[in-house]
Design an enzyme around this catalytic site. Sequence first.
Site, PDB file in Angstrom:
ATOM      1  N   ARG A  65       0.861  -1.099  -0.712  1.00  0.00           N
ATOM      2  CA  ARG A  65      -0.049   0.107   0.186  1.00  0.00           C
ATOM      3  C   ARG A  65       0.773   0.783  -0.008  1.00  0.00           C
ATOM      4  NH1 ARG A  65      -5.567  -0.246   2.456  1.00  0.00           N
ATOM      5  NH2 ARG A  65      -5.584  -2.686   2.007  1.00  0.00           N
ATOM      6  N   HIS A 203      10.456 -20.257  10.139  1.00  0.00           N
ATOM      7  CA  HIS A 203      12.216 -20.152   9.845  1.00  0.00           C
ATOM      8  C   HIS A 203      13.255 -21.296  10.764  1.00  0.00           C
ATOM      9  CE1 HIS A 203      11.715 -16.770  12.856  1.00  0.00           C
ATOM     10  NE2 HIS A 203      12.582 -17.034  12.421  1.00  0.00           N
ATOM     11  N   LYS A 207      17.375 -22.857   9.528  1.00  0.00           N
ATOM     12  CA  LYS A 207      18.553 -22.189  10.504  1.00  0.00           C
ATOM     13  C   LYS A 207      19.547 -23.527  10.668  1.00  0.00           C
ATOM     14  CE  LYS A 207      16.014 -19.183  13.987  1.00  0.00           C
ATOM     15  NZ  LYS A 207      16.771 -18.607  14.362  1.00  0.00           N
ATOM     16  N   GLU A 241      13.997 -15.556  24.588  1.00  0.00           N
ATOM     17  CA  GLU A 241      14.406 -13.836  24.018  1.00  0.00           C
ATOM     18  C   GLU A 241      14.364 -12.835  25.025  1.00  0.00           C
ATOM     19  OE1 GLU A 241      12.155 -13.662  20.427  1.00  0.00           O
ATOM     20  OE2 GLU A 241      10.595 -14.041  20.983  1.00  0.00           O
ATOM     21  N   HIS A 265       7.666 -23.253  16.053  1.00  0.00           N
ATOM     22  CA  HIS A 265       9.060 -23.754  15.811  1.00  0.00           C
ATOM     23  C   HIS A 265       9.490 -24.233  16.938  1.00  0.00           C
ATOM     24  CE1 HIS A 265       9.137 -19.970  13.589  1.00  0.00           C
ATOM     25  NE2 HIS A 265       9.199 -19.277  14.699  1.00  0.00           N
TER      26      HIS A 265
HETATM   27  C1  BG6 Z   1       8.591 -15.625  15.287  1.00  0.00           C
HETATM   28  C2  BG6 Z   1       7.676 -14.857  15.838  1.00  0.00           C
HETATM   29  O1  BG6 Z   1       8.065 -16.030  14.359  1.00  0.00           O
HETATM   30  O2  BG6 Z   1       9.951 -15.898  15.466  1.00  0.00           O
HETATM   31  C3  BG6 Z   1       8.654 -13.752  17.008  1.00  0.00           C
HETATM   32  O3  BG6 Z   1       6.568 -14.966  15.788  1.00  0.00           O
HETATM   33  C4  BG6 Z   1       9.929 -14.502  17.521  1.00  0.00           C
HETATM   34  O4  BG6 Z   1       7.715 -13.281  18.254  1.00  0.00           O
HETATM   35  C5  BG6 Z   1      11.340 -14.945  16.608  1.00  0.00           C
HETATM   36  O5  BG6 Z   1      10.614 -13.768  18.198  1.00  0.00           O
HETATM   37  C6  BG6 Z   1      11.896 -15.585  17.067  1.00  0.00           C
HETATM   38  O6  BG6 Z   1      13.053 -16.289  15.894  1.00  0.00           O
HETATM   39  P1  BG6 Z   1      14.511 -15.729  16.285  1.00  0.00           P
HETATM   40  O7  BG6 Z   1      14.784 -16.258  14.556  1.00  0.00           O
HETATM   41  O8  BG6 Z   1      15.091 -14.408  16.309  1.00  0.00           O
HETATM   42  O9  BG6 Z   1      14.711 -16.696  16.922  1.00  0.00           O
END
Ligand code: BG6
Length: 515
Positions: A65, A203, A207, A241, A265
């Site tokens: 957008r 994702h 890794k 985190e 994850h």
């Molecule tokens: C994401 C989450 O999928 O993964 C986030 O939505 C999280 O909340 C992140 O911070 C963590 O990814 P990484 O690669 O930084 O461990």
Amino acid sequence: MTVDLDTLASELAAGEAQPVATEPVTLVIFGGAGDLAHRKLLPALYNLHVDGLLPPRMAVVGVGRKDIGDDQYREFARDGIQRFSRRSLDEERWDSFASSLFFVNSAIDQPGVFASLGSRLDIIEHERGLAGNRIYYLAVPPALFVPTVQQLSHARFVAPADARPFSRLIVEKPVGRDLASARAISDAIAAVFDEHQIYRIDHYLGKETVQNILVLRFGNSFFEPLFNKKYIDHVQITVAEQEGIGTRAGYYEQSGALRDMIQNHMLQLLALVAMEPPRSLDADVVRDEKLEVIQSLRPLEGEAVDMATVRAQYAAGFDLGAPVPGYKDEPGVSRSSRTETFVAMQVFIDNWRWAGVPFFLRTGKRLPKRASEISIHLKEVPPILFNRDPHRRLDPNVLTIRIQPDEGFALGISSKVPGPRVRIYPVNMDFRYGSTFGGSSPEAYERLLLDVMAGDATLFMRRDSVEGSWHWITPILDRWAEQTTDPLPTYGAGDWGPPEADRLMESAGRSWRQL
Ligand code: BG6
């Protein structure tokens, strides 16, 4: 195949150790001017370009957008690369990369806009000699997944499965917020794309250290014979985190740690640690074995949820000595929010290999540091010989797989301290990626984008796996949703979660590993 480090370094430099994507392609990123594109996708594409791994002919077309043109989009990409790329920006390489970037201003939920998007794509593809292979990336809020896919279909942008030129779709998480909504999204996407054309991103699977779990288990004869109920006491998986939710309240308030981290994850990590050896590395064979684990998770429903899970929210506290606000004081968060920012749980895999072995999962925001690891705790040696003193038991062996940071793995073993007396001390055999292989490992998105271009779905989530995870998670969400009056436990920012998480472990006769 093993190689010496010098050979490996030159192979890596020449891109030979990577999957190859050679077919010309147009990558269309819906949400192309958003946060994910800025922080992850554009830097990942730039690094692939620098490594010479992108197809020789390619275009990246951001759609969004924002009222900007190609030049401003290139500035946006440049800023993202300067701030978030693992490599610093090289002007010469940047120029050649920038020339493949375009932006189309389009509100994708408005009818008719795909006609003008189509004409622009045709022009770009014609000018750059692209054959019409397209990858559509849904980097938009989940509410826009279905409308976007339907628009792609109405505009006749989608080739049938196995056709050339090809059409592929990348879907970001979260796919749904429970089993019913995940199914609804998947049904709507399946009406347009064949399962083989869909690449659902988790994702974590991109890794390096996560990919190495399979190599560690099935490329060595040390570990696999021990990975079962006979030798393993328990397994811990922690994804900690340090950051709070920052500016993501809009998303996170609807999500919470269970949906955000465990459903995807952490269950994927669990599946990789616990799966049976696949008979080959074919995408579907590997994904079948992972699915088996997810489907073997012991259901948690009703009161069993209360016994096996802890959820909590961070209160005000400290980050590296500086005061930080509690979750409820973050911008955009409701004062009465019951969204969990921390989850700890004990789960069992009811299959022959793992019967009775507890797996403990723990994740949270605003913990003391960013640290993700899997630790596999072996059973104690018998209480004889070196372990006969009940007051000085030997530390059981622990295999620790460090996912991030400081990627590597370590084996904790007992060893004799030099000298005339028999004194035993726990020592660590430690492998670190950084010191052995040098340089910076590719980011997860680099590998994943390359795999989509090469058509390899191994590291992506299949529909049955996403739904299998939601099937297991949804009763937990339902139980929590019933409990609207019990106070939610809290932990101070900078602590390792609430005391309830320690009690969960204590009642199972174990303790959390200190990270
Ligand atoms: C994401 C989450 O999928 O993964 C986030 O939505 C999280 O909340 C992140 O911070 C963590 O990814 P990484 O690669 O930084 O461990």
